[in-house]
Design an enzyme around this catalytic site. Structure first.
Site, short mmCIF file in Angstrom:
data_model
loop_
_atom_site.label_atom_id
_atom_site.label_comp_id
_atom_site.label_asym_id
_atom_site.label_seq_id
_atom_site.Cartn_x
_atom_site.Cartn_y
_atom_site.Cartn_z
N CYS A 257 -0.81 -60.90 -47.77
CA CYS A 257 -0.40 -59.78 -46.91
C CYS A 257 -0.73 -58.43 -47.56
O CYS A 257 -1.91 -58.07 -47.62
CB CYS A 257 1.08 -59.93 -46.54
N GLU B 297 4.28 -68.23 -49.66
CA GLU B 297 5.33 -68.26 -50.69
C GLU B 297 6.73 -68.34 -50.10
O GLU B 297 7.68 -68.62 -50.83
CB GLU B 297 5.18 -67.04 -51.61
N HIS C 267 2.28 -65.46 -45.42
CA HIS C 267 3.09 -65.61 -46.64
C HIS C 267 3.44 -67.06 -46.97
O HIS C 267 4.59 -67.49 -46.74
CB HIS C 267 4.42 -64.87 -46.45
#
Ligand code: GLN
Length: 195
Positions: free
Chosen positions: A83, A180, A178
């Site tokens: 991002c 993560e 994302h």
């Protein structure tokens, strides 16, 4: 707990660096936060997290990290940006704030906040051929899109409408979403394969 794998850093000036540290450690890497040039000198690769690219840009310059980062990236350090991190790695950024700079490395043009107010945040499943099954459950938060991809970069993933949301170029990997925060470990694993 630090792993016994490669020593990698997560740029920790701003954004969701803690989530990246957890994923990398879960995968066995010795992952550490990077806020200073000497900490960058100590790592073999770097993740640039999500957050706010204009702030991250200001902080990297203020902390004297921008030039060392550019030099390491240009020298082939494995690097992964999500991002805002993808924006930081783009050679060209559109809808940047005045004076906003990037580190560059990816031969792409990205547009910040490309999904507008109506669609600020959304989730969708994306087929990524390189990663196989299952599709990636991708979370987009005020995300950029890759508007054009130069000859040096390669598209890894697109939305159903064809907009590019993941790219790769040599040792550099970038996603507009994302992984993560969704227990999607395959992009980080791909980054760690480079050691
Ligand atoms: N809109 C942010 C930027 O321009 C990126 C958002 C994110 O990283 N989730 O940097």
């Amino acid at each position: 707990m630090a792993g016994s794998g490669p020593r990698v850093g997560v740029l920790a000036l701003q954004g969701d660096f803690r989530e990246h540290l957890l994923v990398l450690r879960e995968l066995g890497a010795d992952a550490v936060p990077v806020r200073r040039e000497r900490e960058l000198d100590d790592v073999a690769g770097l993740v640039i997290p999500g957050g706010e690219s204009s702030v991250m840009d200001k902080l990297t310059r203020m902390f004297g990290l921008a030039e060392p980062l550019k030099a390491r990236i240009a020298a082939g350090m494995p690097t992964y940006g999500t991002c805002a991190g993808l924006i930081m790695l783009a050679d060209t950024v559109r809808d940047a704030i005045t004076g906003q700079q990037t580190l560059g490395g990816l031969d792409i043009v990205v547009r910040r906040n490309a999904f507008g107010n109506q669609n600020e945040s959304f989730e969708t499943d994306i087929a990524v051929a390189e990663l196989g099954e299952p599709p990636v459950h991708a979370v987009f938060i005020r995300a950029p899109v890759v508007e054009s991809v130069g000859p040096a970069a390669r598209v890894l993933a697109t939305l159903d409408d064809g907009r590019v949301v993941a790219v790769e170029q040599g040792n550099i990997l970038g996603t507009a979403f994302h992984p993560e925060i969704t227990h999607e470990y395959r992009f980080h694993a791909r980054f760690l394969e480079r050691f």
